[in-house]
Design a protein around this motif. Structure first.
Motif, mmCIF file in Angstrom:
data_model
loop_
_atom_site.group_PDB
_atom_site.id
_atom_site.type_symbol
_atom_site.label_atom_id
_atom_site.label_comp_id
_atom_site.label_asym_id
_atom_site.label_seq_id
_atom_site.Cartn_x
_atom_site.Cartn_y
_atom_site.Cartn_z
ATOM 1 N N PRO A 133 0.833 -1.210 0.000
ATOM 2 C CA PRO A 133 0.000 0.000 0.000
ATOM 3 C C PRO A 133 0.864 1.254 0.000
ATOM 4 O O PRO A 133 1.946 1.279 0.596
ATOM 5 C CB PRO A 133 -0.795 -0.120 1.300
ATOM 6 C CG PRO A 133 -0.742 -1.569 1.665
ATOM 7 C CD PRO A 133 0.573 -2.066 1.165
ATOM 8 N N HIS A 134 0.396 2.276 -0.672
ATOM 9 C CA HIS A 134 1.126 3.537 -0.671
ATOM 10 C C HIS A 134 0.971 4.219 0.679
ATOM 11 O O HIS A 134 0.162 3.824 1.518
ATOM 12 C CB HIS A 134 0.629 4.423 -1.809
ATOM 13 C CG HIS A 134 0.986 3.892 -3.163
ATOM 14 N ND1 HIS A 134 2.175 4.191 -3.790
ATOM 15 C CD2 HIS A 134 0.320 3.049 -3.996
ATOM 16 C CE1 HIS A 134 2.227 3.567 -4.964
ATOM 17 N NE2 HIS A 134 1.113 2.863 -5.104
ATOM 18 N N HIS B 152 -0.539 6.071 2.625
ATOM 19 C CA HIS B 152 -1.751 6.773 3.041
ATOM 20 C C HIS B 152 -1.827 6.766 4.564
ATOM 21 O O HIS B 152 -1.395 5.805 5.220
ATOM 22 C CB HIS B 152 -2.994 6.073 2.474
ATOM 23 C CG HIS B 152 -3.113 6.193 0.991
ATOM 24 N ND1 HIS B 152 -3.591 7.319 0.363
ATOM 25 C CD2 HIS B 152 -2.817 5.318 -0.004
ATOM 26 C CE1 HIS B 152 -3.590 7.142 -0.948
ATOM 27 N NE2 HIS B 152 -3.128 5.939 -1.200
ATOM 28 N N PRO C 140 -6.988 3.318 -3.233
ATOM 29 C CA PRO C 140 -6.335 2.689 -2.076
ATOM 30 C C PRO C 140 -7.144 1.575 -1.431
ATOM 31 O O PRO C 140 -6.559 0.714 -0.756
ATOM 32 C CB PRO C 140 -6.136 3.868 -1.112
ATOM 33 C CG PRO C 140 -7.194 4.859 -1.502
ATOM 34 C CD PRO C 140 -7.306 4.740 -2.986
ATOM 35 N N VAL D 25 -7.166 1.028 5.740
ATOM 36 C CA VAL D 25 -6.326 1.602 4.692
ATOM 37 C C VAL D 25 -5.046 2.134 5.320
ATOM 38 O O VAL D 25 -5.076 2.813 6.349
ATOM 39 C CB VAL D 25 -7.064 2.757 3.971
ATOM 40 C CG1 VAL D 25 -6.192 3.343 2.869
ATOM 41 C CG2 VAL D 25 -8.390 2.274 3.421
#
Length: 415
Positions: free
Chosen positions: A13-14, A16, A63, A82
């Motif tokens: 995951p980026h 965030h 996301p 997330v």
């Protein structure tokens, strides 16, 4: 078909901020299953590196596809986490010792399971396998958990992925605003949602339910039916005097034909569970780019004898009237239902079905989704698109076809 897996990668995951996104009442209504689809592209296509880089950049805007599902009892309602540890998208690279043309047009086949990532990897809500054929053709097979996004959402994602690979701006950025999912004060259920959308008790007791019907999956076979535009225009539409949509008209034809094939007793009732997209029905309308689930069901039903005697026009009217009843007030009612029963163990009706729907059907419309617009560039073209329906007898969907005439295809389980 021999498929050789070369490597697997997890796109993390980026960065965030950590966020918990509770599942909406529409997410909870969605089937707790993975949805698998195949895209086939002729050569030449971009390299795997370019496709994976494009995927990584696209996931920045989507996301939720790299989040994690959390059903912890510590929370009021299941949620998507997330930006936490874990999660990510699974990417598998593989080669196939055959030419893509040997499998075109794509027909339902058990062999195609080899082209998909392993579904037991449920930790990842989005998975993709890039299958390179000897001729240079490419099949992109993906698996997405239904509680994250519906078909409209995923068609938006795939179009955006193709645009990113081609180096063009994303024309339809995703929308996550949920401010319209707001109950009234006080909430008011104007319609009956128990036993239509949700059941009151968990369905599984000692591994089975009273109304669950199962069958050996090997005895259930996918079939693909092709309806040309000419057949629909000159044969079916005149039977309804052109009063109904293509979906309603073709579905009316299928409902009667399948009921005949089943040989049901005249006194029995038969019903179709039809998905209804809430985006255009809300007031104000919700953008098509909204990512998540926003689908409920309509339930056209009829006595078997009346269905067969009444013709296509009467069947289409039954379907049309049932769909019209799932309007803005119905969607608002279930939003209020979610507010009133948010702490209950809500079990969607799908979890009680088993894999035999007879004497009923479930048929979805994919006619307005954007899957046929997916373009990964490189000079190759999208030449086939095929969902994996799973082993459900009586389930099908309608979608646009490929090739001359752009007719319509129906995938369903033989009955």
């Amino acid at each position: 078909m021999e498929v050789h897996v070369q490597r697997s990668t997890i796109l993390a995951p980026h960065a965030h901020p950590l966020k918990e996104v509770p599942l909406t009442i529409f997410d909870l209504f969605a089937s707790n299953i993975n949805i698998a689809v195949l895209f086939a592209f002729t050569a030449p296509t971009p390299s795997n590196t370019e496709i994976i880089e494009g995927l990584s950049k696209t996931l920045v805007h989507f996301p939720l596809l790299t989040s994690q599902l959390d059903y912890s009892r510590l929370r009021r309602r299941p949620c998507l986490v997330v930006g936490g540890k874990g999660g990510g998208a699974l990417v598998v690279e593989a080669t196939v010792d055959a030419d893509l043309s040997d499998f075109l047009p794509l027909e339902p086949s058990a062999d195609f399971h080899l082209l998909h990532p392993p579904t037991e990897e449920t930790h990842h809500l989005f998975q993709v396998q890039l299958n390179r054929f000897k001729c240079g053709g490419l099949v992109v097979a993906t698996i997405t958990h239904h509680r994250v996004a519906d078909g409209q959402s995923m068609s938006t994602f795939f179009v955006a992925w193709g645009e990113t690979i081609r180096g063009t701006p994303i024309t339809s950025l995703p929308v996550y605003d949920q401010s319209w999912i707001k109950p009234r004060s006080p909430p008011k259920c104007e319609f009956q949602h128990w036993d239509l959308e949700f059941v009151r008790v968990p369905p599984y007791r000692n591994g089975s339910t009273s109304n669950q019907k199962d069958e050996d999956p090997s005895k259930i076979t996918n079939i693909l039916l092709r309806y040309s535009s000419e057949f629909i225009t000159t044969k079916l539409k005149p039977k309804t005097k052109g009063k109904y949509t293509t979906f309603e008209t073709v579905l009316a034809h299928l409902w009667r034909k399948i009921t005949m094939a089943r040989g049901l007793d005249d006194r029995r009732h038969t019903m179709i569970r039809v998905t209804v997209n809430g985006r255009p029905r809300m007031r104000p309308p919700v953008p098509n780019e909204f990512v998540g689930n926003l689908v409920l069901n309509a339930y056209p039903e009829s006595n078997v004898k009346l269905l067969l005697q009444g013709g296509v026009e009467r069947a289409a009217k039954i379907i049309h009237d049932a769909i019209r009843r799932i309007d803005e007030s119905y969607f608002q009612s279930i939003i209020d239902f979610g507010a009133m029963h948010g702490e209950d163990d809500l079990v969607p009706v799908y979890d009680t079905d088993g894999d035999v729907l007879s004497p009923n059907l479930e048929v979805d419309s994919w006619l307005r989704f954007r899957f046929q617009e997916v373009d990964f560039g490189g000079g190759g073209k999208l030449c086939a698109f095929l969902p994996d329906l799973g082993a459900f007898r009586g389930f099908g969907h309608l979608r646009p076809g490929f090739g001359a005439g752009w007719g319509f295809k129906c995938c369903c389980r033989v009955v």
